[in-house]
Every structure is written in structure tokens, then in C-alpha cells.
Design an enzyme around this catalytic site. Sequence first.
Site, PDB file in Angstrom:
ATOM      1  N   LYS A  33       0.855  -1.202   0.000  1.00  0.00           N
ATOM      2  CA  LYS A  33       0.000   0.000   0.000  1.00  0.00           C
ATOM      3  C   LYS A  33       0.879   1.234   0.000  1.00  0.00           C
ATOM      4  CE  LYS A  33       0.900   1.739   4.133  1.00  0.00           C
ATOM      5  NZ  LYS A  33       1.344   2.994   4.599  1.00  0.00           N
TER       6      LYS A  33
ATOM      7  N   VAL B 146      10.930  -4.494   3.183  1.00  0.00           N
ATOM      8  CA  VAL B 146      10.732  -4.694   4.626  1.00  0.00           C
ATOM      9  C   VAL B 146      10.976  -3.354   5.337  1.00  0.00           C
ATOM     10  CG1 VAL B 146      11.589  -5.928   6.661  1.00  0.00           C
ATOM     11  CG2 VAL B 146      11.439  -7.108   4.448  1.00  0.00           C
TER      12      VAL B 146
ATOM     13  N   ALA C 247       0.448  -6.805   4.585  1.00  0.00           N
ATOM     14  CA  ALA C 247       0.101  -7.622   3.409  1.00  0.00           C
ATOM     15  C   ALA C 247       0.221  -9.106   3.757  1.00  0.00           C
ATOM     16  CB  ALA C 247       1.014  -7.268   2.232  1.00  0.00           C
TER      17      ALA C 247
ATOM     18  N   ASP D  55      -2.986  -1.187   9.097  1.00  0.00           N
ATOM     19  CA  ASP D  55      -3.071  -1.263   7.634  1.00  0.00           C
ATOM     20  C   ASP D  55      -3.628  -2.597   7.138  1.00  0.00           C
ATOM     21  OD1 ASP D  55      -1.788   1.239   7.446  1.00  0.00           O
ATOM     22  OD2 ASP D  55       0.191   0.307   7.441  1.00  0.00           O
TER      23      ASP D  55
HETATM   24  O1  C5P Z   1      -1.036  -0.652  13.796  1.00  0.00           O
HETATM   25  P1  C5P Z   1       0.404  -0.937  13.575  1.00  0.00           P
HETATM   26  O2  C5P Z   1       0.889  -2.117  14.375  1.00  0.00           O
HETATM   27  O3  C5P Z   1       0.794  -1.029  12.139  1.00  0.00           O
HETATM   28  O4  C5P Z   1       1.175   0.326  14.136  1.00  0.00           O
HETATM   29  C1  C5P Z   1       2.540   0.299  14.425  1.00  0.00           C
HETATM   30  C2  C5P Z   1       2.903   1.467  15.334  1.00  0.00           C
HETATM   31  O5  C5P Z   1       2.784   2.704  14.612  1.00  0.00           O
HETATM   32  C3  C5P Z   1       1.992   1.649  16.519  1.00  0.00           C
HETATM   33  O6  C5P Z   1       2.409   0.859  17.601  1.00  0.00           O
HETATM   34  C4  C5P Z   1       2.141   3.124  16.819  1.00  0.00           C
HETATM   35  O7  C5P Z   1       3.370   3.384  17.479  1.00  0.00           O
HETATM   36  C5  C5P Z   1       2.264   3.721  15.435  1.00  0.00           C
HETATM   37  N1  C5P Z   1       0.958   4.176  14.903  1.00  0.00           N
HETATM   38  C6  C5P Z   1       0.365   5.300  15.440  1.00  0.00           C
HETATM   39  N2  C5P Z   1      -0.832   5.728  14.939  1.00  0.00           N
HETATM   40  C7  C5P Z   1      -1.437   5.089  13.902  1.00  0.00           C
HETATM   41  C8  C5P Z   1      -0.842   3.948  13.324  1.00  0.00           C
HETATM   42  C9  C5P Z   1       0.371   3.513  13.856  1.00  0.00           C
HETATM   43  O8  C5P Z   1       0.880   5.906  16.378  1.00  0.00           O
HETATM   44  N3  C5P Z   1      -2.583   5.553  13.425  1.00  0.00           N
END
Ligand code: C5P
Length: 306
Positions: A13, A102, A111, A143
Site C-alpha cells: 500500500k 521490509v 500484506a 493497515d
Molecule cells: O497498527 P500498527 O501495528 O501497524 O502500528 C505500528 C505502530 O505505529 C503503533 O504501535 C504506533 O506506534 C504507530 N501508529 C500510530 N498511529 C497510527 C498507526 C500507527 O501511532 N494511526
Amino acid sequence: MSAAEVVAVAPAKINLCLGVGAPRPDGYHTLATVYQAIGVYDEVRVRPAEADTVTVTGDERLAVADVPTDASNIAVRAARLLAAHHGLAAAVAIHIVKGIPVAGGMAGGSADAAATLVACDALWGTRTPPEELAALAGRLGSDVPFALVGGTAVGAGHGELVTPVPTQGEYWWVVLESPAGLSTPAVYREIDRLRAGSGVPEPEVPAALLRALADGDPKVLGAALANDLQPAAFRLRPELERNLATGLAQAPLGALLSGSGPSCLFLCDGKPGAAQLAEALTERGLGPVSVAAGPVSGARVVSGRS
Ligand code: C5P
């Protein structure tokens, strides 16, 4: 391929805009984003096993060695979550073939999680309704729900609430990867630091960007691309700002960092324009360069049980 193996693919994405609000009590940031799935894929193969395992292969330029191969791998967590949802004790051997950079800001891990969900759903014949699959995906990562649906979509909440947007035409992107990944939490921490003491408005998706997509107008889209995380990523990795400027000097329609970076994206005027820019950037030796078009569809089973 054994009869019991299921193969699924899921796309990378990019964010055409990424509006980031203030941090929430749960640590996430409110987002107003538009996602697009582009034609760069990870493949996930699953088959029944005695215990969960995960192996990873792919182009050596993609930092495949950095992907965890224990239960912390998001693909394993996806399989476990789906099994628990259906009360199954089933374990799987997962093999991931990386095509998505990565830690590149292109949601490669998401993904893998989305591809694993659809692959295991097919392997186990669980026929999970799309809204249940989306809810499970949202628990795995911000995501992951978008990786299931693909196309072009607005993302709200912390990115997990996706609504498809009307889009015409095809958009050609040049992706300039970075030799080293960038940690998403570190970039969010840095934006909070940069903004400390100033009010942060609720993020919004620019109306001009949605109109450009509805009209299929890449020139207007190029001018509307925006990413609130760029200043933070530039602070952590100053060469990214220079790399974007180097590409912009070749006059693409627009450029921005992909998500939290470090991959740089350049929107081009059709496939020939993208090929030309890719060649120019490759000559500069800044990092691996590829060309991809979007939008493409989300995670799907390509062989095995249906
Ligand atoms: O949701 P995901 O595990 O991909 O997010 C990884 C990290 O990115 C979260 O732990 C957070 O620190 C940060 N994040 C955030 N706000 C979002 C998405 C991600 O702070 N909307």
C-alpha cells in the site's frame, strides 16, 4: 504444490495523503488518509502442520533477514487469531515470499497478515464473512484491513476503518527504496516531539485529492499528494529529503514519502514517464528502484482450496 497447500498474494500500500492527528489515549494517532494498493506483492503459502512455523525468502535487497521467524511474526499472529475465532486447534506452516520492501512504509507485514487470513480461511474452509475478517484484520494492525480490500480507499480511526473511494484510471508510480528500514513507532514519536506545545487540528482528506481520483486526473493528484509524517522522517533520515528532491528535479507529477518511510514515491505521467524516471534514479545509485501501477485488488487466493 501439495493438495493441501493454499497460496495467496497481497499488495503493497501507499498513502496518497496521510493526515496525522494528536496521539490518542491508546497511543495510536487519529488518521485521515487515502490508501492505494499498487502492483508490488508478497506471496504467502500455507499448509497444515504439527505446530506453527514461518519461513521467509525473497530478493536479498529487501532485508528479508529482518523479518522475524517466530510467533511474533504478524502472519503467525493472523493464523492464530483466525483459528481462535473459529475455535480451531489447527496449526500451519507458513512460507512468505517477500516482494514488498521490509520496513519500507509500504505495509509489507500487513500484506502478509491479510494474505495469511485469506489463505487460512480457504485452507480450513471457514468461509469467514468479510466484515468479520476486517474486524480480525484491524486487531492485527492499522493497515491490515486495507490490505484485504485493496483498490483505493479512505482510512480513518487509526487507519483500520476503510471506505473505498471512486477512482478512475491507472496511476504509475516509481518507488525508490532505502537500503535501511525506518521504524514506524519512531517516526510517530518524532512527529509528536516536533509538534509538542502546538495544537494539532483534526486531520482531513483534501477534497482536491478525492476529486482528482474521481476524475482520473493524475496531474491534479500529483499536486495534492501530502504526508504529515515527512518532517519527522526527514529529521531521522535527512537523506530522504534529498532523495525526494533528486526525483522531483526530473519533473514527475508529484512525490512523497510512503507512509512513515523510508520508501520514496514519485507519481509519473504514464508508464513511459515512470520508466524514464526509474532509469534516471537508478543511475544515481540511491537505492533499489521499481515501477508499479495502482490501484490493484487486495489479498486473494491464487491457488489451492477455494
Ligand atoms: O497498527 P500498527 O501495528 O501497524 O502500528 C505500528 C505502530 O505505529 C503503533 O504501535 C504506533 O506506534 C504507530 N501508529 C500510530 N498511529 C497510527 C498507526 C500507527 O501511532 N494511526
